[in-house]
Motif scaffolding. Structure first.
Motif, PDB file in Angstrom:
ATOM      1  N   LYS A 256      29.398  37.543  33.268  1.00 27.98           N
ATOM      2  CA  LYS A 256      30.364  38.064  33.476  1.00 27.98           C
ATOM      3  C   LYS A 256      29.941  39.918  33.422  1.00 27.98           C
ATOM      4  N   ASP A 262      33.895  36.059  37.325  1.00 29.90           N
ATOM      5  CA  ASP A 262      35.258  37.099  37.255  1.00 29.90           C
ATOM      6  C   ASP A 262      35.629  36.735  35.832  1.00 29.90           C
ATOM      7  N   ARG A 263      35.661  35.442  35.250  1.00 26.95           N
ATOM      8  CA  ARG A 263      36.415  35.127  34.037  1.00 26.95           C
ATOM      9  C   ARG A 263      35.670  34.076  33.232  1.00 26.95           C
ATOM     10  N   ILE A 264      36.003  34.351  31.902  1.00 31.23           N
ATOM     11  CA  ILE A 264      35.529  33.208  30.883  1.00 31.23           C
ATOM     12  C   ILE A 264      36.862  32.633  30.264  1.00 31.23           C
TER      13      ILE A 264
END
Length: 320
Positions: A256, A262-264
Motif C-alpha cells: 500500500k 489500493d486498499r487493505i
C-alpha cells in the motif's frame, strides 16, 4: 479440527486446555471448571491479539497459506448469487485451478474469476494447488472478453503460489498466455477489480490483477516470487525464507505504501481462518464499493485509469 501454525503453539495449548475443561464440566456438571475455562479463554484472547498485532512478513506468508482460510469457491458461494460456471479455453482443455463464470453481486451482474487451491488432498490435486496452466489463463481471457462485450464488471480473486512451471505448461505457451491475460486486463472497457485473498504469486497473480483497483486482505501476501524461491536464488538456501520475506516487501502494508495496491481489507482477529464469514463479508463490501466507484467512468476513462495506475506503480514510497 482447527489447524495451528508453528508460532501459535502456545495458543493451541491454552485453547486445548479450555476445551478439555469444558468437556469435563459437561460430564461432571463442574461449575468451577467452567470458570477456569472462561479464564483461559480470556488469556487466549489476549495472546491472540499479541501474536497478530505484529506479525513478521514470514508469519504473514504462513497465515496467507493457512489451510482453513476461505478460498475462491467459498467466496463465490458466500457473496455471489446465480453463479453460472463457464469452463474451457476453447482450445485445449479446462483448467480446474481457475474457476469463473457469470454471477450477481448484490443484484449487479458481474463476471467473477479466481484461483482455486482446493481444501483437501483430492481437491488440491484436481485444482493443482491453485497453479494455473496456459489453458487456465486462456479461459480467463475468454471470460474477460465476454464480460467486455456485454458490459459486465470483472471481479478477480487471487490466491496462487504462481503459474504452474511444468514442462507441458511451458510447451503450450505458459508465458505467452500470462502475457495475453495481462494485456486483456489492460484493454478492458469495463471495471476490473481484484482482491488478493491469500497468496499472490508472480505473473500468475498479475495476469488476473492488472486491475483498476487492487485490494488485499490484511494478512495476505503479493510478490514476484515466493520467499523460499527468492532464498534459493539469492542465498542458495531455501531456509533463509524469513530474510527473503523481509526483503521482498510482500505484505499488504508495504505494498500500500508503494502504491502497488489500493486498499487493505481488515481481517477478523486471528486472521480470516478464524471467522471466514466475517472476512468474506468484508471482501464483498469492498468489492461493491470499488465497482460503484468505477461505474461512473466510461470505457476510455477506465482504460486510462488502469494504465496510469501501472505506469505510476512504485513511485510512492521509493524513499522509504
Amino acid at each position: 479440527m482447527a489447524h495451528y501454525l508453528d508460532f501459535e503453539k502456545s495458543l493451541a495449548e491454552i485453547e486445548g486446555k479450555a476445551g478439555e475443561l469444558r468437556a469435563m464440566s459437561r460430564r461432571d456438571d463442574g461449575t468451577d471448571m467452567e470458570e477456569q475455562a472462561r479464564a483461559l479463554d480470556q488469556k487466549a484472547d489476549t495472546l491472540l491479539d499479541d501474536i497478530y498485532k505484529n506479525l513478521t512478513p514470514w508469519r504473514k506468508c504462513q497465515v496467507a497459506r493457512h489451510p482453513d482460510r476461505p478460498h475462491c469457491v467459498d467466496y463465490i458461494r458466500a457473496l455471489f448469487t446465480e453463479y453460472t460456471p463457464l469452463a474451457g479455453d476453447r482450445n485445449f482443455a479446462d483448467d480446474e485451478a481457475v474457476m469463473g463464470g457469470l454471477a450477481r453481486l448484490d443484484g449487479r451482474p458481474v463476471m467473477v474469476i479466481g484461483h482455486e487451491k482446493g481444501n483437501d488432498t483430492k481437491s488440491r490435486l484436481e485444482r493443482n494447488f491453485g497453479m494455473a496452466r496456459p489453458e487456465g489463463y486462456r479461459k480467463a481471457i475468454r471470460l474477460m472478453e465476454m464480460a467486455d462485450r456485454f458490459g459486465l464488471p470483472v471481479v478477480t480473486l487471487i490466491d496462487t503460489p504462481g503459474a504452474f512451471p511444468g514442462k507441458g505448461a511451458e510447451e503450450r505457451g505458459q508465458s505467452e498466455a500470462i502475457a495475453r491475460s495481462t494485456q486483456t486486463c489492460l484493454g478492458l472497457g469495463v471495471p476490473l477489480v481484484s482482491v488478493v485473498i491469500g497468496e499472490g504469486g508472480s505473473g500468475g497473480a498479475v495476469a488476473f490483477a492488472t486491475a483498476n483497483r487492487v485490494a488485499m486482505l490484511e494478512h495476505s501476501v503479493y510478490s514476484v516470487i515466493s520467499p523460499e524461491g527468492c532464498a534459493s536464488i539469492l542465498w542458495k538456501d531455501a531456509d533463509k525464507m524469513r530474510e527473503a520475506a523481509e526483503a521482498l516487501r510482500l505484505t499488504a502494508q508495504d505494498l500500500k505504501k508503494l502504491g502497488v495496491i489500493d486498499r487493505i481489507i481488515p481481517e477478523p482477529r486471528g486472521g480470516a481462518q478464524r471467522d471466514a464469514r466475517a472476512a468474506m463479508d468484508a471482501v464483498g463490501a469492498e468489492i461493491g464499493r470499488m465497482i460503484e466507484e468505477l461505474s461512473k467512468l466510461d470505457r476510455d476513462a477506465l482504460r486510462h485509469d488502469r494504465r496510469r495506475k501501472f505506469v505510476d506503480m512504485g513511485s510512492k514510497g521509493l524513499a522509504a
